[in-house]
Design a protein around this motif. Sequence first.
Motif, PDB file in Angstrom:
ATOM      1  N   TRP A 143     -10.277   8.465  10.722  1.00  0.00           N
ATOM      2  CA  TRP A 143      -9.756   8.106   9.405  1.00  0.00           C
ATOM      3  C   TRP A 143     -10.816   7.322   8.654  1.00  0.00           C
ATOM      4  CZ3 TRP A 143      -4.235   5.865  10.778  1.00  0.00           C
ATOM      5  CH2 TRP A 143      -3.520   6.848  11.487  1.00  0.00           C
ATOM      6  N   LYS A 144     -10.850   7.465   7.368  1.00  0.00           N
ATOM      7  CA  LYS A 144     -11.849   6.777   6.552  1.00  0.00           C
ATOM      8  C   LYS A 144     -11.305   5.474   5.964  1.00  0.00           C
ATOM      9  CE  LYS A 144     -14.484  10.915   5.320  1.00  0.00           C
ATOM     10  NZ  LYS A 144     -13.775  11.803   6.264  1.00  0.00           N
ATOM     11  N   LEU A 145     -10.190   5.006   6.486  1.00  0.00           N
ATOM     12  CA  LEU A 145      -9.605   3.765   5.985  1.00  0.00           C
ATOM     13  C   LEU A 145     -10.514   2.586   6.317  1.00  0.00           C
ATOM     14  CD1 LEU A 145      -6.962   2.550   4.688  1.00  0.00           C
ATOM     15  CD2 LEU A 145      -6.244   2.032   7.024  1.00  0.00           C
ATOM     16  N   THR A 146     -10.821   1.785   5.326  1.00  0.00           N
ATOM     17  CA  THR A 146     -11.657   0.607   5.541  1.00  0.00           C
ATOM     18  C   THR A 146     -10.799  -0.631   5.749  1.00  0.00           C
ATOM     19  OG1 THR A 146     -11.770   0.036   3.180  1.00  0.00           O
ATOM     20  CG2 THR A 146     -13.407   1.611   4.028  1.00  0.00           C
ATOM     21  N   ARG A 147     -11.423  -1.655   6.279  1.00  0.00           N
ATOM     22  CA  ARG A 147     -10.696  -2.918   6.463  1.00  0.00           C
ATOM     23  C   ARG A 147     -10.277  -3.490   5.110  1.00  0.00           C
ATOM     24  NH1 ARG A 147     -12.534  -8.284   9.947  1.00  0.00           N
ATOM     25  NH2 ARG A 147     -11.280  -9.781   8.773  1.00  0.00           N
ATOM     26  N   GLU A 148     -11.096  -3.280   4.097  1.00  0.00           N
ATOM     27  CA  GLU A 148     -10.759  -3.788   2.754  1.00  0.00           C
ATOM     28  C   GLU A 148      -9.514  -3.085   2.203  1.00  0.00           C
ATOM     29  OE1 GLU A 148     -13.782  -2.892   3.771  1.00  0.00           O
ATOM     30  OE2 GLU A 148     -14.641  -4.924   3.884  1.00  0.00           O
ATOM     31  N   GLN A 149      -9.429  -1.779   2.407  1.00  0.00           N
ATOM     32  CA  GLN A 149      -8.234  -1.052   1.953  1.00  0.00           C
ATOM     33  C   GLN A 149      -7.002  -1.507   2.716  1.00  0.00           C
ATOM     34  OE1 GLN A 149      -9.959   2.867   2.727  1.00  0.00           O
ATOM     35  NE2 GLN A 149      -9.706   3.402   0.561  1.00  0.00           N
ATOM     36  N   PHE A 150      -7.159  -1.744   4.001  1.00  0.00           N
ATOM     37  CA  PHE A 150      -6.042  -2.215   4.818  1.00  0.00           C
ATOM     38  C   PHE A 150      -5.598  -3.601   4.361  1.00  0.00           C
ATOM     39  CE2 PHE A 150      -4.444  -4.214   8.832  1.00  0.00           C
ATOM     40  CZ  PHE A 150      -3.324  -3.404   8.993  1.00  0.00           C
TER      41      PHE A 150
ATOM     42  N   ALA B 237       0.305  -0.378  12.692  1.00  0.00           N
ATOM     43  CA  ALA B 237      -0.237   0.977  12.848  1.00  0.00           C
ATOM     44  C   ALA B 237       0.383   1.918  11.817  1.00  0.00           C
ATOM     45  CB  ALA B 237       0.016   1.486  14.264  1.00  0.00           C
ATOM     46  N   ASP B 238       1.690   1.762  11.571  1.00  0.00           N
ATOM     47  CA  ASP B 238       2.358   2.585  10.559  1.00  0.00           C
ATOM     48  C   ASP B 238       1.820   2.265   9.163  1.00  0.00           C
ATOM     49  OD1 ASP B 238       3.837   3.693  12.554  1.00  0.00           O
ATOM     50  OD2 ASP B 238       5.733   2.739  12.025  1.00  0.00           O
ATOM     51  N   LEU B 239       1.582   0.984   8.887  1.00  0.00           N
ATOM     52  CA  LEU B 239       1.055   0.591   7.585  1.00  0.00           C
ATOM     53  C   LEU B 239      -0.350   1.148   7.379  1.00  0.00           C
ATOM     54  CD1 LEU B 239       1.516  -1.046   4.996  1.00  0.00           C
ATOM     55  CD2 LEU B 239       0.537  -3.034   6.162  1.00  0.00           C
ATOM     56  N   ALA B 240      -1.152   1.156   8.435  1.00  0.00           N
ATOM     57  CA  ALA B 240      -2.499   1.722   8.338  1.00  0.00           C
ATOM     58  C   ALA B 240      -2.431   3.223   8.043  1.00  0.00           C
ATOM     59  CB  ALA B 240      -3.268   1.467   9.625  1.00  0.00           C
ATOM     60  N   LEU B 241      -1.534   3.930   8.722  1.00  0.00           N
ATOM     61  CA  LEU B 241      -1.379   5.363   8.480  1.00  0.00           C
ATOM     62  C   LEU B 241      -0.952   5.620   7.037  1.00  0.00           C
ATOM     63  CD1 LEU B 241      -1.200   8.318   9.333  1.00  0.00           C
ATOM     64  CD2 LEU B 241       1.096   7.852  10.242  1.00  0.00           C
ATOM     65  N   ALA B 242       0.029   4.872   6.564  1.00  0.00           N
ATOM     66  CA  ALA B 242       0.495   5.047   5.186  1.00  0.00           C
ATOM     67  C   ALA B 242      -0.620   4.755   4.195  1.00  0.00           C
ATOM     68  CB  ALA B 242       1.697   4.140   4.921  1.00  0.00           C
ATOM     69  N   SER B 243      -1.422   3.728   4.478  1.00  0.00           N
ATOM     70  CA  SER B 243      -2.524   3.370   3.576  1.00  0.00           C
ATOM     71  C   SER B 243      -3.584   4.461   3.544  1.00  0.00           C
ATOM     72  CB  SER B 243      -3.160   2.044   4.024  1.00  0.00           C
ATOM     73  OG  SER B 243      -2.214   1.003   4.013  1.00  0.00           O
ATOM     74  N   ALA B 244      -3.903   5.015   4.714  1.00  0.00           N
ATOM     75  CA  ALA B 244      -4.908   6.077   4.773  1.00  0.00           C
ATOM     76  C   ALA B 244      -4.421   7.328   4.048  1.00  0.00           C
ATOM     77  CB  ALA B 244      -5.247   6.395   6.222  1.00  0.00           C
ATOM     78  N   CYS B 245      -3.153   7.682   4.249  1.00  0.00           N
ATOM     79  CA  CYS B 245      -2.592   8.843   3.558  1.00  0.00           C
ATOM     80  C   CYS B 245      -2.549   8.617   2.051  1.00  0.00           C
ATOM     81  CB  CYS B 245      -1.190   9.148   4.088  1.00  0.00           C
ATOM     82  SG  CYS B 245      -1.151   9.827   5.762  1.00  0.00           S
TER      83      CYS B 245
ATOM     84  N   ASP C  18      -6.793  10.455   2.659  1.00  0.00           N
ATOM     85  CA  ASP C  18      -7.582  10.767   3.853  1.00  0.00           C
ATOM     86  C   ASP C  18      -7.016  12.008   4.542  1.00  0.00           C
ATOM     87  OD1 ASP C  18      -8.391  10.682   6.733  1.00  0.00           O
ATOM     88  OD2 ASP C  18      -9.431   8.864   6.079  1.00  0.00           O
ATOM     89  N   ALA C  19      -7.813  13.072   4.617  1.00  0.00           N
ATOM     90  CA  ALA C  19      -7.332  14.340   5.166  1.00  0.00           C
ATOM     91  C   ALA C  19      -6.978  14.227   6.643  1.00  0.00           C
ATOM     92  CB  ALA C  19      -8.384  15.427   4.962  1.00  0.00           C
ATOM     93  N   ALA C  20      -7.792  13.505   7.423  1.00  0.00           N
ATOM     94  CA  ALA C  20      -7.519  13.373   8.854  1.00  0.00           C
ATOM     95  C   ALA C  20      -6.223  12.608   9.096  1.00  0.00           C
ATOM     96  CB  ALA C  20      -8.689  12.674   9.547  1.00  0.00           C
ATOM     97  N   ALA C  21      -5.992  11.572   8.311  1.00  0.00           N
ATOM     98  CA  ALA C  21      -4.746  10.806   8.447  1.00  0.00           C
ATOM     99  C   ALA C  21      -3.548  11.660   8.050  1.00  0.00           C
ATOM    100  CB  ALA C  21      -4.818   9.551   7.576  1.00  0.00           C
ATOM    101  N   TRP C  22      -3.716  12.444   6.991  1.00  0.00           N
ATOM    102  CA  TRP C  22      -2.619  13.314   6.554  1.00  0.00           C
ATOM    103  C   TRP C  22      -2.290  14.354   7.626  1.00  0.00           C
ATOM    104  CZ3 TRP C  22       1.185  13.351   3.237  1.00  0.00           C
ATOM    105  CH2 TRP C  22       1.832  14.550   2.930  1.00  0.00           C
TER     106      TRP C  22
ATOM    107  N   ALA D  39       5.009  16.518  -1.752  1.00  0.00           N
ATOM    108  CA  ALA D  39       4.217  16.338  -2.971  1.00  0.00           C
ATOM    109  C   ALA D  39       4.136  14.864  -3.355  1.00  0.00           C
ATOM    110  CB  ALA D  39       4.825  17.147  -4.117  1.00  0.00           C
ATOM    111  N   ASP D  40       5.243  14.144  -3.198  1.00  0.00           N
ATOM    112  CA  ASP D  40       5.253  12.717  -3.542  1.00  0.00           C
ATOM    113  C   ASP D  40       4.506  11.883  -2.509  1.00  0.00           C
ATOM    114  OD1 ASP D  40       6.695  13.054  -5.892  1.00  0.00           O
ATOM    115  OD2 ASP D  40       8.608  12.984  -4.848  1.00  0.00           O
ATOM    116  N   LEU D  41       4.639  12.255  -1.234  1.00  0.00           N
ATOM    117  CA  LEU D  41       3.917  11.519  -0.195  1.00  0.00           C
ATOM    118  C   LEU D  41       2.412  11.713  -0.334  1.00  0.00           C
ATOM    119  CD1 LEU D  41       6.161  12.245   2.932  1.00  0.00           C
ATOM    120  CD2 LEU D  41       5.835  10.031   1.822  1.00  0.00           C
ATOM    121  N   TYR D  42       2.005  12.938  -0.639  1.00  0.00           N
ATOM    122  CA  TYR D  42       0.580  13.207  -0.772  1.00  0.00           C
ATOM    123  C   TYR D  42       0.016  12.688  -2.091  1.00  0.00           C
ATOM    124  CZ  TYR D  42      -3.816  15.674  -0.031  1.00  0.00           C
ATOM    125  OH  TYR D  42      -5.139  15.979   0.166  1.00  0.00           O
ATOM    126  N   GLY D  43       0.913  12.453  -3.054  1.00  0.00           N
ATOM    127  CA  GLY D  43       0.466  11.890  -4.321  1.00  0.00           C
ATOM    128  C   GLY D  43      -0.032  12.912  -5.306  1.00  0.00           C
TER     129      GLY D  43
END
Length: 301
Positions: free
Chosen positions: A30-37, A69-77, A81-85, A122-126
């Motif tokens: 996942w490309k989620l950064t600590r700053e995004q988290f 862990a759930d919050l990180a997944l939601a943030s990445a999606c 982030d394609a891998a998280a999705w 559609a709403d989850l993916y934005g």
Amino acid sequence: MPAEKSIQFPLTLSAVVARCWQKAAVPHAWKLTREQFQLALERSVAHRFPGSLPDERIIAGYLESLHLADLALASACSAGDAAAWDYFVERYRPELYRSARAILAKSGGDSQARELADSLYADLYGLRESSDGSRRSLFHYFHGRSKLSTWLHAILAQRYVDEIRRTQKMQSLDDPEDDAGAPSDLPETKTAPPDPERNAYLAMMQACVTTALAGLAPRDRLRLAYYYVDDLTLAQIGKLLGEHEATVSRKLERTRSDLRHCVEAALREEKKLSDAQLQLCFDYARQQWPFDLTRALQAPE
């Protein structure tokens, strides 16, 4: 929707944020950064404490109580982030179907449950743009206070309730009744004549949709045909196309969004329709529109 309160953690909470980041165990793919988290943590705190912030010890205790862990997944999606999705669809799609079947246990079958569950993507993916034109994922509103599966179930249940209310409202308008259940004695009114421009609007819509579909890449057009014409599941489509079902889901949503934008642009720029006329086109198309999707999705000659 009112603007969200924005806060920024003081440096004294850095150690707590570091522990939360470690506990979230974000996969390297996942490309989620600590700053995004950290931004997700700050939104959660701002949502939990809308007034003045409490003592830092209370904030620290709150943060470590979250489903990180759930919050990180939601943030990445939410960040696209394609891998998280892909992980989300693989991990939670069965749960979404189970939740939808449970919600519809007495009023629908598997196809209705599938439709209810799929309506979230559609709403989850934005893919839907906000009023300012920005992309806003539904995941943005998950704050980690409950499990992600619990939150998703609540979202599905609310969608179902909203649809029932909408349907009942439409039925009450179409078939007004008095307290005894008999039709009310309403004064006779003349039925409004049909819009003489309706057929013209539908013809323009059909031309624009057909052109947009013809302009799709062959693989995107085939994916749409498998899903809407052949009624195949995402897993079945994935096997036929050599794609993961999460990839199939993501690409279907992206294709639908691109088609909508393409059709709207054509109606505005080529047909010179106003916003009101554009809305009429879509309203008429949602009614009884004899559009042959099978023929439109055939490969152009």
